[in-house]
Design a protein around this motif. Structure first.
Motif, PDB file in Angstrom:
ATOM      1  N   PRO A   5       0.828  -1.206   0.000  1.00 49.62           N
ATOM      2  CA  PRO A   5       0.000   0.000   0.000  1.00 49.62           C
ATOM      3  C   PRO A   5       0.860   1.252   0.000  1.00 49.62           C
ATOM      4  N   SER A   6       0.447   2.241  -0.780  1.00 49.56           N
ATOM      5  CA  SER A   6       1.208   3.487  -0.852  1.00 49.56           C
ATOM      6  C   SER A   6       0.486   4.648  -0.203  1.00 49.56           C
ATOM      7  N   GLY A   7      -0.781   4.471   0.123  1.00 42.01           N
ATOM      8  CA  GLY A   7      -1.550   5.563   0.707  1.00 42.01           C
ATOM      9  C   GLY A   7      -1.984   5.239   2.113  1.00 42.01           C
ATOM     10  N   ASN A   8      -3.023   5.916   2.539  1.00 37.27           N
ATOM     11  CA  ASN A   8      -3.550   5.729   3.892  1.00 37.27           C
ATOM     12  C   ASN A   8      -4.481   4.532   3.900  1.00 37.27           C
ATOM     13  N   GLU A   9      -3.922   3.331   4.065  1.00 39.37           N
ATOM     14  CA  GLU A   9      -4.701   2.100   4.027  1.00 39.37           C
ATOM     15  C   GLU A   9      -4.578   1.354   5.345  1.00 39.37           C
ATOM     16  N   GLY A  10      -4.747   2.092   6.430  1.00 36.75           N
ATOM     17  CA  GLY A  10      -4.738   1.461   7.742  1.00 36.75           C
ATOM     18  C   GLY A  10      -3.390   0.873   8.066  1.00 36.75           C
ATOM     19  N   THR A  12      -2.265  -2.169   7.124  1.00 33.70           N
ATOM     20  CA  THR A  12      -1.805  -3.207   6.207  1.00 33.70           C
ATOM     21  C   THR A  12      -0.415  -2.856   5.698  1.00 33.70           C
ATOM     22  N   ILE A  13       0.514  -3.801   5.837  1.00 30.34           N
ATOM     23  CA  ILE A  13       1.889  -3.589   5.398  1.00 30.34           C
ATOM     24  C   ILE A  13       2.064  -4.052   3.957  1.00 30.34           C
ATOM     25  N   VAL A  14       1.535  -5.235   3.661  1.00 29.31           N
ATOM     26  CA  VAL A  14       1.664  -5.808   2.328  1.00 29.31           C
ATOM     27  C   VAL A  14       0.568  -6.846   2.151  1.00 29.31           C
ATOM     28  N   ILE A 153      12.860  -7.193   8.512  1.00 30.02           N
ATOM     29  CA  ILE A 153      12.964  -5.785   8.123  1.00 30.02           C
ATOM     30  C   ILE A 153      12.795  -4.878   9.344  1.00 30.02           C
ATOM     31  N   HIS A 154      11.838  -5.204  10.191  1.00 31.37           N
ATOM     32  CA  HIS A 154      11.609  -4.385  11.378  1.00 31.37           C
ATOM     33  C   HIS A 154      12.848  -4.378  12.276  1.00 31.37           C
ATOM     34  N   GLY A 155      13.426  -5.554  12.520  1.00 28.39           N
ATOM     35  CA  GLY A 155      14.587  -5.625  13.394  1.00 28.39           C
ATOM     36  C   GLY A 155      15.846  -5.058  12.758  1.00 28.39           C
ATOM     37  N   ARG A 156      16.105  -5.437  11.527  1.00 25.55           N
ATOM     38  CA  ARG A 156      17.367  -5.091  10.868  1.00 25.55           C
ATOM     39  C   ARG A 156      17.372  -3.664  10.332  1.00 25.55           C
ATOM     40  N   ARG A 157      16.341  -3.281   9.625  1.00 18.57           N
ATOM     41  CA  ARG A 157      16.331  -1.998   8.928  1.00 18.57           C
ATOM     42  C   ARG A 157      15.878  -0.840   9.815  1.00 18.57           C
ATOM     43  N   PRO A 235      14.956  -7.363  -3.126  1.00 18.32           N
ATOM     44  CA  PRO A 235      15.508  -6.161  -2.478  1.00 18.32           C
ATOM     45  C   PRO A 235      14.670  -4.910  -2.736  1.00 18.32           C
ATOM     46  N   ASP A 236      14.154  -4.737  -3.946  1.00 22.05           N
ATOM     47  CA  ASP A 236      13.315  -3.572  -4.234  1.00 22.05           C
ATOM     48  C   ASP A 236      12.003  -3.631  -3.454  1.00 22.05           C
ATOM     49  N   GLU A 237      11.405  -4.822  -3.379  1.00 19.55           N
ATOM     50  CA  GLU A 237      10.181  -4.980  -2.593  1.00 19.55           C
ATOM     51  C   GLU A 237      10.453  -4.721  -1.115  1.00 19.55           C
ATOM     52  N   GLU A 238      11.627  -5.181  -0.658  1.00 18.38           N
ATOM     53  CA  GLU A 238      11.993  -4.956   0.741  1.00 18.38           C
ATOM     54  C   GLU A 238      12.049  -3.461   1.054  1.00 18.38           C
ATOM     55  N   LYS A 239      12.616  -2.679   0.143  1.00 17.57           N
ATOM     56  CA  LYS A 239      12.690  -1.232   0.371  1.00 17.57           C
ATOM     57  C   LYS A 239      11.297  -0.623   0.482  1.00 17.57           C
ATOM     58  N   GLY A 240      10.371  -1.079  -0.360  1.00 18.75           N
ATOM     59  CA  GLY A 240       9.009  -0.575  -0.283  1.00 18.75           C
ATOM     60  C   GLY A 240       8.342  -0.923   1.033  1.00 18.75           C
ATOM     61  N   ILE A 241       8.573  -2.154   1.503  1.00 22.23           N
ATOM     62  CA  ILE A 241       7.986  -2.595   2.774  1.00 22.23           C
ATOM     63  C   ILE A 241       8.619  -1.831   3.931  1.00 22.23           C
ATOM     64  N   GLU A 242       9.928  -1.582   3.850  1.00 25.50           N
ATOM     65  CA  GLU A 242      10.586  -0.786   4.895  1.00 25.50           C
ATOM     66  C   GLU A 242       9.947   0.605   4.989  1.00 25.50           C
ATOM     67  N   GLY A 243       9.707   1.215   3.838  1.00 28.00           N
ATOM     68  CA  GLY A 243       9.077   2.528   3.839  1.00 28.00           C
ATOM     69  C   GLY A 243       7.683   2.482   4.433  1.00 28.00           C
ATOM     70  N   ARG A 244       6.952   1.424   4.112  1.00 20.93           N
ATOM     71  CA  ARG A 244       5.605   1.279   4.662  1.00 20.93           C
ATOM     72  C   ARG A 244       5.651   1.103   6.174  1.00 20.93           C
ATOM     73  N   LEU A 245       6.584   0.295   6.658  1.00 20.22           N
ATOM     74  CA  LEU A 245       6.727   0.094   8.108  1.00 20.22           C
ATOM     75  C   LEU A 245       7.068   1.404   8.812  1.00 20.22           C
ATOM     76  N   ARG A 246       7.979   2.171   8.226  1.00 25.24           N
ATOM     77  CA  ARG A 246       8.349   3.441   8.838  1.00 25.24           C
ATOM     78  C   ARG A 246       7.163   4.400   8.889  1.00 25.24           C
ATOM     79  N   ALA A 247       6.280   4.287   7.905  1.00 23.63           N
ATOM     80  CA  ALA A 247       5.138   5.200   7.841  1.00 23.63           C
ATOM     81  C   ALA A 247       4.062   4.856   8.878  1.00 23.63           C
ATOM     82  N   ILE A 248       3.943   3.568   9.235  1.00 30.91           N
ATOM     83  CA  ILE A 248       2.825   3.183  10.085  1.00 30.91           C
ATOM     84  C   ILE A 248       3.246   2.667  11.454  1.00 30.91           C
ATOM     85  N   ALA A 249       4.551   2.336  11.639  1.00 32.53           N
ATOM     86  CA  ALA A 249       4.989   1.766  12.919  1.00 32.53           C
ATOM     87  C   ALA A 249       4.966   2.820  14.027  1.00 32.53           C
TER      88      ALA A 249
END
Length: 249
Positions: A5-10, A12-14, A153-157, A235-249
């Motif tokens: 998800p790239s927007g305000n979707e609660g 949900t991480i992926v 990703i949460h622990g490492r990144r 790796p590219d998907e991981e970067k997207g998920i990292e960004g999503r985690l940072r946005a909602i964590a």
């Protein structure tokens, strides 16, 4: 392909597509949303960051542990712990918690205080994976790989962890060794929290990072190795998920 998800979707991480063989087992056509087909059906991995979500994840853990005759306690709110849960619609199908080292310590120290003390060092930052549970109806390595990768990703990144610790029942040690690369760092002991034997395992996250760089996203190569890493995100998907985690964590 996963959908991040790239927007305000609660929370949900992926979301990840279901196997065509698995989807009919989880849905009757009449249960699908309007316009949704079995081929469109997806699992959603979310943060269990509310009391309701934690209770739902706790119920899955309790049910799966009770099946083995183990005891467990509900997931409690903790600033140094997050819980991830994979959902089919609103039904939890997998969950894992990630605990970060802090002055309060780690949960695994209750049973392995000396081992954890020896592992700590100037260039070591520990985290732990706890309370893993997967619904017995689910036989999807993709779900397991996804939830492990997001925990990584949460622990490492997000928190620069160097190593992850996990307590597992001895019967599960081979899985963690052969599919993820964990090593045994503590002898077998009875864990009074679940009334079952346990072993302490460690995974250097640098090793996991290397394997993700080699295998991640190459799902077509999953038959070439026993490792679970080909089913991890690219790796590219991981970067997207990292960004999503940072946005909602």
């Amino acid at each position: 392909m996963p959908n991040i998800p790239s927007g305000n979707e609660g929370d949900t991480i992926v979301s990840i597509p279901k196997s065509p063989r698995l989807a009919p087992l989880l849905h009757n056509p009449g249960e699908l949303d309007e316009g949704e087909s079995l081929s469109d059906a997806r699992f959603k991995i979310r943060l269990a960051n509310t009391l309701g979500r934690r209770s739902t994840a706790s119920y899955l853990i309790q049910r799966r542990y009770a099946w083995r005759g183990y005891q467990t306690s509900p997931i409690a709110a903790n600033a140094n712990l997050i819980t991830l849960a994979a959902f089919d619609k609103d039904h939890p199908i997998a969950t894992i918690s990630v605990g970060l080292d802090s002055p309060a310590g780690l949960g695994v120290e209750e049973l392995y205080p000396d081992e954890v003390k020896r592992l700590r060092g100037e260039n070591v930052r520990l985290c732990e994976f706890t309370k893993l549970a997967v619904d017995n109806m689910i036989r999807s390595k993709a779900v397991l790989a996804a939830i492990f990768h997001i925990a990584y990703i949460h622990g490492r990144r997000l928190f620069d962890a160097t190593d992850v610790l996990i307590e597992v029942n001895p019967r599960h040690v081979r899985f963690y060794q052969s599919m993820l690369g964990f090593d045994i760092v503590g002898d077998e002991r009875l864990d009074p929290r679940v009334s079952a034997p346990a072993l302490l395992l460690r995974l250097p996250l640098g090793y996991a990072e290397q394997q993700i760089a080699i295998w991640g996203g190459h799902r077509e190569r999953a038959e070439e190795t026993r490792l679970l890493y080909p089913l991890f995100f690219s790796p590219d998907e991981e970067k997207g998920i990292e960004g999503r985690l940072r946005a909602i964590a």
